[in-house]
Design an enzyme around this catalytic site. Structure first.
Site, PDB file in Angstrom:
ATOM      1  N   SER A 143       1.390  -6.692   4.987  1.00  0.00           N
ATOM      2  CA  SER A 143       0.937  -7.479   4.639  1.00  0.00           C
ATOM      3  C   SER A 143       3.261  -7.660   3.989  1.00  0.00           C
ATOM      4  O   SER A 143       3.383  -6.549   4.619  1.00  0.00           O
ATOM      5  CB  SER A 143       0.997  -7.330   2.520  1.00  0.00           C
ATOM      6  OG  SER A 143       1.987  -7.520   2.047  1.00  0.00           O
ATOM      7  N   TYR A 157      -0.198  -0.520  -3.036  1.00  0.00           N
ATOM      8  CA  TYR A 157      -0.874  -1.153  -2.366  1.00  0.00           C
ATOM      9  C   TYR A 157       0.552  -1.598  -0.955  1.00  0.00           C
ATOM     10  O   TYR A 157       0.231  -1.434   0.196  1.00  0.00           O
ATOM     11  CB  TYR A 157      -0.268  -2.810  -3.081  1.00  0.00           C
ATOM     12  CG  TYR A 157      -1.072  -4.044  -2.276  1.00  0.00           C
ATOM     13  CD1 TYR A 157      -2.490  -4.486  -1.839  1.00  0.00           C
ATOM     14  CD2 TYR A 157      -0.015  -5.097  -1.776  1.00  0.00           C
ATOM     15  CE1 TYR A 157      -2.875  -5.367  -0.915  1.00  0.00           C
ATOM     16  CE2 TYR A 157       0.351  -6.221  -1.300  1.00  0.00           C
ATOM     17  CZ  TYR A 157      -1.552  -6.360  -0.366  1.00  0.00           C
ATOM     18  OH  TYR A 157      -1.911  -7.780  -0.200  1.00  0.00           O
TER      19      TYR A 157
END
Ligand code: NAP
Length: 251
Positions: A143, A157
């Protein structure tokens, strides 16, 4: 340039929907056979491989480390070997700093289990499998958050995605002589179910505010890159991270 992946066998995690589904579709369209992994969305995964000769849907809850360890062996078994692992399955759990420590830790541990531990288990098995068979490739779907960071609600995350980047780089540097190539794709905000919660809460304009192009990134904007990496045409990029974020974060 036509990419023909006939003869290649890929395990794609989280292929039931979103980015993983687009990646599995693009790989099959290019001739690869795919083990399309899912957790709960059995119907979606089975529909994906229906009519695709030699491709199968495989279930595993990747928050369970035993299930993760079994998944690679099952893919090898049903496909007769694996040439490409796409570590795509992931969760983004919102976890505000003012949650109780127990709640916060629960979200942290689930995030790490699915995004990082399972990716590590699968990558380790893939490296060992590839090394005994002349090589193979791994693509980690990380990401933008790994490089840019995320908001305080998504610390786990971002940290899990940073871990995936370090994993990929270490494999690329340490296992290249055994024929193993490893890459990261780092998407920005991409229109999937994972993104819908955010859009519902903050609105599309907010999601689009950093995006330089005129529409939000979609899974189909990411999938062709995996086909290209699988082709072997980019093997000397091993260790790299490719941003797909419509210039929302340029580094
Ligand atoms: P998505 O639409 O929410 O799909 C998530 C996939 O992961 C599904 O196939 C789901 O399986 C699987 N999954 C979730 N929890 C699992 C578990 N415990 N065990 C096994 N599989 C599990 O997500 P997406 O947007 O396509 O995201 C794919 C990857 O891209 C993720 O790693 C995500 O972090 C990354 N990414 C996404 C964005 C974005 O904006 N969408 C941005 C950057 C990075 P089931 O459907 O079968 O439950």
């Amino acid at each position: 340039m036509n990419v023909d992946l006939t003869g290649q066998r890929a395990l794609v995690t989280g292929a039931s929907r979103g980015i993983g589904r687009a990646i599995a579709t693009a790989l099959m369209d290019s001739g690869a056979r795919v083990a399309a992994h899912y957790r709960g969305e059995r119907a979606g995964a089975e529909a994906l491989v229906r009519g695709r000769d030699g491709s199968v849907a495989l279930a595993a809850d990747l928050s369970d480390r035993r299930a993760a360890a079994e998944l690679f062996a099952r893919a090898v078994d049903v496909l007769g070997g694996v040439d490409l692992l796409v570590n795509n399955a992931g969760v983004a759990l919102e976890s505000p700093l003012d949650q109780s420590t127990d709640e916060w830790l629960r979200a942290w541990e689930t995030t790490m289990a699915v995004n990082l531990t399972a990716s590590g288990i699968l990558a380790r098995d893939a490296v060992r499998h590839f090394a005994s068979r002349g090589g193979g490739r791994i693509v980690f779907v990380a990401s933008r958050a790994a490089f840019r960071g995320d908001t305080p609600e998504y610390l786990a995350y971002a940290a899990s995605k940073g871990g995936m980047v370090a994993l990929s780089r270490s494999i690329a540097r340490g296992c290249g002589k055994q024929g193993v190539k490893s890459f990261v794709i780092a998407p920005g905000f991409t229109r999937t179910e994972m993104a819908e919660d955010f859009i519902a809460r903050y609105g599309e304009d907010y999601a689009m505010k950093d995006v330089a192009l005129d529409r939000m990134t979609e899974p189909r904007d990411i999938a062709p890159l995996v086909v290209f990496l699988a082709s072997g045409l980019a093997d000397h990029c091993t260790g790299t991270s490719i941003d797909v974020n419509a210039a929302s974060y340029v580094r």
